[in-house]
Design a protein around this motif. Structure first.
Motif, mmCIF file in Angstrom:
data_model
loop_
_atom_site.group_PDB
_atom_site.id
_atom_site.type_symbol
_atom_site.label_atom_id
_atom_site.label_comp_id
_atom_site.label_asym_id
_atom_site.label_seq_id
_atom_site.Cartn_x
_atom_site.Cartn_y
_atom_site.Cartn_z
ATOM 1 N N VAL A 88 0.839 -1.198 0.000
ATOM 2 C CA VAL A 88 0.000 0.000 0.000
ATOM 3 C C VAL A 88 0.877 1.252 0.000
ATOM 4 C CG1 VAL A 88 -1.689 1.329 1.340
ATOM 5 C CG2 VAL A 88 -1.932 -1.161 1.146
ATOM 6 N N ARG A 89 1.897 1.251 0.871
ATOM 7 C CA ARG A 89 2.699 2.466 1.060
ATOM 8 C C ARG A 89 3.388 2.933 -0.219
ATOM 9 N NH1 ARG A 89 4.811 -0.252 6.372
ATOM 10 N NH2 ARG A 89 3.042 0.237 7.720
ATOM 11 N N VAL A 90 3.869 1.990 -1.034
ATOM 12 C CA VAL A 90 4.569 2.434 -2.247
ATOM 13 C C VAL A 90 3.605 2.979 -3.295
ATOM 14 C CG1 VAL A 90 6.522 0.867 -1.942
ATOM 15 C CG2 VAL A 90 4.571 0.133 -3.317
ATOM 16 N N ARG A 91 2.295 2.766 -3.074
ATOM 17 C CA ARG A 91 1.309 3.181 -4.089
ATOM 18 C C ARG A 91 0.502 4.411 -3.688
ATOM 19 N NH1 ARG A 91 2.338 -2.035 -4.501
ATOM 20 N NH2 ARG A 91 2.388 -2.943 -6.597
ATOM 21 N N ILE A 92 0.735 4.890 -2.464
ATOM 22 C CA ILE A 92 -0.073 6.030 -2.022
ATOM 23 C C ILE A 92 0.804 7.257 -1.788
ATOM 24 C CG2 ILE A 92 -1.838 4.586 -0.953
ATOM 25 C CD1 ILE A 92 -0.595 5.311 1.800
ATOM 26 N N GLY A 93 0.169 8.409 -1.927
ATOM 27 C CA GLY A 93 0.771 9.663 -1.494
ATOM 28 C C GLY A 93 -0.194 10.292 -0.500
ATOM 29 N N VAL A 94 0.346 10.951 0.500
ATOM 30 C CA VAL A 94 -0.512 11.451 1.574
ATOM 31 C C VAL A 94 -0.107 12.867 1.963
ATOM 32 C CG1 VAL A 94 -1.465 10.971 3.858
ATOM 33 C CG2 VAL A 94 -0.520 9.100 2.497
ATOM 34 N N ALA A 95 -1.094 13.741 2.045
ATOM 35 C CA ALA A 95 -0.894 15.055 2.651
ATOM 36 C C ALA A 95 -1.863 15.139 3.820
ATOM 37 C CB ALA A 95 -1.154 16.162 1.637
ATOM 38 N N LEU A 96 -1.308 15.088 5.027
ATOM 39 C CA LEU A 96 -2.166 15.063 6.211
ATOM 40 C C LEU A 96 -2.659 16.457 6.563
ATOM 41 C CD1 LEU A 96 -0.428 12.458 8.542
ATOM 42 C CD2 LEU A 96 -2.482 12.177 7.180
ATOM 43 N N GLN A 97 -3.578 16.491 7.533
ATOM 44 C CA GLN A 97 -4.306 17.717 7.874
ATOM 45 C C GLN A 97 -3.369 18.885 8.193
ATOM 46 O OE1 GLN A 97 -7.312 16.778 10.675
ATOM 47 N NE2 GLN A 97 -8.067 18.838 10.820
ATOM 48 N N GLU A 98 -2.438 18.650 9.103
ATOM 49 C CA GLU A 98 -1.416 19.653 9.372
ATOM 50 C C GLU A 98 -0.216 19.265 8.520
ATOM 51 O OE1 GLU A 98 -1.847 22.227 11.310
ATOM 52 O OE2 GLU A 98 -3.849 21.574 11.927
ATOM 53 N N ALA A 99 0.265 20.183 7.698
ATOM 54 C CA ALA A 99 1.385 19.852 6.815
ATOM 55 C C ALA A 99 2.500 19.206 7.638
ATOM 56 C CB ALA A 99 1.880 21.112 6.130
ATOM 57 N N ALA A 100 2.749 17.924 7.375
ATOM 58 C CA ALA A 100 3.699 17.156 8.192
ATOM 59 C C ALA A 100 5.093 17.318 7.595
ATOM 60 C CB ALA A 100 3.275 15.694 8.232
ATOM 61 N N LEU A 101 5.768 18.373 7.990
ATOM 62 C CA LEU A 101 7.063 18.693 7.399
ATOM 63 C C LEU A 101 8.094 18.915 8.496
ATOM 64 C CD1 LEU A 101 5.656 21.290 4.860
ATOM 65 C CD2 LEU A 101 6.279 18.929 4.348
ATOM 66 N N ASP A 102 9.338 18.814 8.121
ATOM 67 C CA ASP A 102 10.430 19.049 9.063
ATOM 68 C C ASP A 102 10.925 20.475 8.847
ATOM 69 O OD1 ASP A 102 12.717 19.168 10.504
ATOM 70 O OD2 ASP A 102 13.846 17.743 9.281
ATOM 71 N N PRO A 103 10.670 21.369 9.790
ATOM 72 C CA PRO A 103 11.018 22.781 9.566
ATOM 73 C C PRO A 103 12.516 23.028 9.457
ATOM 74 C CG PRO A 103 10.316 22.429 11.849
ATOM 75 C CD PRO A 103 10.058 21.145 11.107
ATOM 76 N N ARG A 104 13.345 22.058 9.875
ATOM 77 C CA ARG A 104 14.805 22.272 9.874
ATOM 78 C C ARG A 104 15.446 21.890 8.550
ATOM 79 N NH1 ARG A 104 14.472 18.673 14.920
ATOM 80 N NH2 ARG A 104 13.057 17.871 13.351
ATOM 81 N N GLN A 105 14.697 21.199 7.664
ATOM 82 C CA GLN A 105 15.241 20.881 6.340
ATOM 83 C C GLN A 105 14.827 21.970 5.354
ATOM 84 O OE1 GLN A 105 15.259 16.548 5.058
ATOM 85 N NE2 GLN A 105 13.530 16.519 6.446
ATOM 86 N N THR A 106 15.543 22.054 4.257
ATOM 87 C CA THR A 106 15.078 22.917 3.176
ATOM 88 C C THR A 106 14.024 22.136 2.388
ATOM 89 O OG1 THR A 106 16.643 22.133 1.519
ATOM 90 C CG2 THR A 106 17.402 23.890 2.979
#
Lengths: 330, 266
Positions: A88-106
């Motif tokens: 399943v994981r290799v076939r899906i893309g997900v954008a969760l409710q709160e943008a799940a990002l790492d603020p310390r990366q570019t």
């Protein structure tokens, strides 16, 4: 031609993009999903509508393999989420409710890492980044740390991260919550393009009626962990009635509803919060009769309008409360 | 009718080692951006080393063949490497939802932890260097030579790694930065109820009994052997056994916490 444009979803017509049967998820004694039966076809935009706490995000987390079902089954892209989560994981893309990002990366580092975790080779990552950077549209800020991004930039980056590996099914959990109208319109346009041009199946949760109405070819309405209605927006709206006559009224008269129900042209009548809503198959034709009948009550009519039903009317018809009210109450 | 089909780039599993490398590389990239996360681990051991030397070195002057500078160097290394982990970063990832995003990729769950630990080992080795430089600068020499220095750094790296399981277990279990910071207190009883600051021979009573059963005593003994005693197989094996014991406990706790968090839905 970009890589996004080259994308051709792998045809597996025998399997639905999303399929759940009697899906249940409990958090201790709390029932978040109470037996959801759902089928989303490949290439479809499916809107999942309901207030906060109705079970939308729980369903997304189950379908994205973050949570295991307590009972029942769920499959995505033809694979059971509990038995074959890696498929399943290799076939899906997900954008969760709160943008799940790492603020310390570019932004660029985050997208490249996403590509590496999806097994893409360096040359493939470069090609995919070229493609999705058009979508992010943040210019040189892509090499700045994400912590400096605005809310709209983060949402677009989140969406791009979900697309780096060319998913077959894209899950968007309230993708425009908290965005300004301009950013919301851009996300809507991109979602529509991903579906129409690239054929990606999109499963979208939202608490915005107009979002579901504008984007989704079918809508499911969830309340209290149950799917209370499902169908194309127009069909759902027609189920309430072809037209609605809405009167804002003052005063009270316990006989008013019964009087209006006596009219042959009226399908149903509800009254709440100083608003009388008459459902009828022909609004203009019924209007005179409704006005005359209201005049025989002790209600004081302030405004009167004829309009077609909205998804909020469907939600009210099914749950007894307005979607906006349910959202505000939480 | 003819059609042109372009092979699309598709997601797939990257492989365990590549997963570990990707997670570790991201963790290492962040360190220069957050120097405050490692700078205390340079200054604190240097401070303790120099102040303890200043306070106690004269007391040890009478013992023939005993160098307090050499004796105390493992204590300074322990201060530098113990509890040095990326666990605070992991907590931030959990709180930001980024851990969820990682869990929705095909990355191996174990790689999410081992990648961070691999980055920790790199940092730990780097932190050994300034402490060793101070030791060399004030005249400490290794009886085991260059190979002994490498073994000393390797031992220290294993030591640091063995302890990282505790803060990761706390991070994964609680998702709380305060709890991760507090997890460092595990180190204090282990460290100060050992012969970290004075030789075991001068410990007495209950303190001596506790130090005898404290694994840190054996870790320090192994490091001291590499500096002053030579290749003493029994001491080194006892040190490795103590490392294995602490490492097994901390890694078991970390893996159980990882499994628990994955089951709870990240």
């Amino acid at each position: 031609m970009t890589d996004l444009e080259e994308y051709v979803p792998a045809p597996r017509p025998e399997s639905a993009a999303v399929l759940t049967r009697k899906l249940v998820r409990n958090y201790g004694p709390t029932v978040a999903l109470a037996g959801i039966d759902l089928e989303v076809e490949r290439g479809e935009i499916y809107g999942f509508l309901g207030p906060n706490g109705a079970g939308k995000s729980t369903l997304i987390r189950v379908l994205c393999t973050l949570l295991r079902p307590s009972a029942g089954t769920a499959s995505v892209a033809g694979y059971d989420v509990a038995d074959h989560p890696k498929e399943v994981r290799v076939r899906i893309g997900v954008a969760l409710q709160e943008a799940a990002l790492d603020p310390r990366q570019t932004g660029r580092e985050l997208l490249a890492l996403q590509g590496r975790l999806y097994g893409l080779r360096p040359a493939e990552i470069r090609r995919r980044l070229d493609a999705v950077l058009d979508l992010v549209d943040v210019g040189h800020a892509i090499d700045r740390r994400i912590g400096t991004y605005s809310g709209g930039m983060k949402r677009r980056l989140d969406l791009a991260a979900a697309l780096v590996h060319n998913p077959e099914v894209l899950f968007l959990d309230e993708p425009t919550t908290g965005l300004d109208p301009e950013s919301r319109a851009r996300v809507w346009a991109e979602v529509d393009r991903l579906n129409t041009e690239l054929g990606i199946t999109i499963f979208l949760t939202t608490q915005y009626l107009e979002e579901a109405d504008a984007l989704a070819s079918r809508v499911g309405i969830i309340a209290g962990g149950r799917l209370v209605a499902e169908g194309p927006p127009e069909v759902l709206k027609r189920s309430v009635g072809a037209d609605l006559i809405v009167a804002e009224v003052g005063g009270s008269d316990p006989t008013a509803l019964a009087r209006l129900n006596q009219l042959g042209v009226v399908d149903s009548v509800t009254m709440e919060h100083g608003r009388v809503v008459v459902s009828t198959s022909d609004g203009p034709a019924a209007l005179a009769s409704v006005v005359a009948q209201l005049g025989r009550t002790r209600l004081e009519v302030h405004t009167l309008a004829v309009r077609t039903p909205t998804l909020d009317d469907v939600f009210r018809e099914l749950t007894g409360s307005h979607l906006e009210t349910a959202v505000a109450d939480r | 009718m003819s059609t042109t089909t372009t092979v699309a780039i598709r997601g797939r599993e990257a492989g365990f080692l590549r997963d570990v490398r990707s997670v570790a590389a991201r963790a290492l990239r962040q360190i220069p951006r957050e120097p405050a996360s490692v700078l205390p681990a340079v200054f604190v051991p240097a401070f303790f080393y120099t102040t303890n030397l200043g306070a106690f070195e004269n007391l040890a002057r009478g013992a023939p063949g005993f160098s307090y500078k050499a004796f105390l160097l493992p204590m300074a290394i322990a201060f530098a490497v113990t509890g040095m982990s990326r666990a605070p970063t992991l907590v931030t990832d959990i709180q930001d939802g980024y851990f969820d995003r990682l869990c929705m990729t095909p990355v191996r769950r174990l790689a999410l932890l081992l990648g961070l630990m691999a980055a920790d080992v790199v940092v730990i080795v780097a932190l050994c260097l300034p402490v060793l430089a101070i030791g060399f600068g004030i005249g400490v020499r290794f009886a085991t030579g260059g190979a002994g220095v490498l073994a000393f750094v390797g031992f220290s790296a294993l030591w640091g790694l063995a302890f990282t399981g505790f803060p990761y277990a706390v991070a994964l279990k609680t998702g709380s930065p305060a709890a991760v910071s507090a997890s460092f207190v595990i180190f204090f009883p282990l460290f100060f109820l050992s012969d970290a600051v004075v030789p075991k021979q001068v410990l007495t009573g209950w303190f001596s009994t506790i130090a005898t059963y404290n694994p840190v005593t054996y870790l320090l003994a192994a490091l001291r052997a590499l500096i002053s005693g030579g290749w003493e197989a029994k001491v080194l094996v006892e040190g490795l056994a103590a490392l294995a014991g602490i490492g097994t406990l901390s890694m078991t706790l970390a893996l159980l916490a990882l499994r628990g968090r994955i089951r709870r839905g990240a």
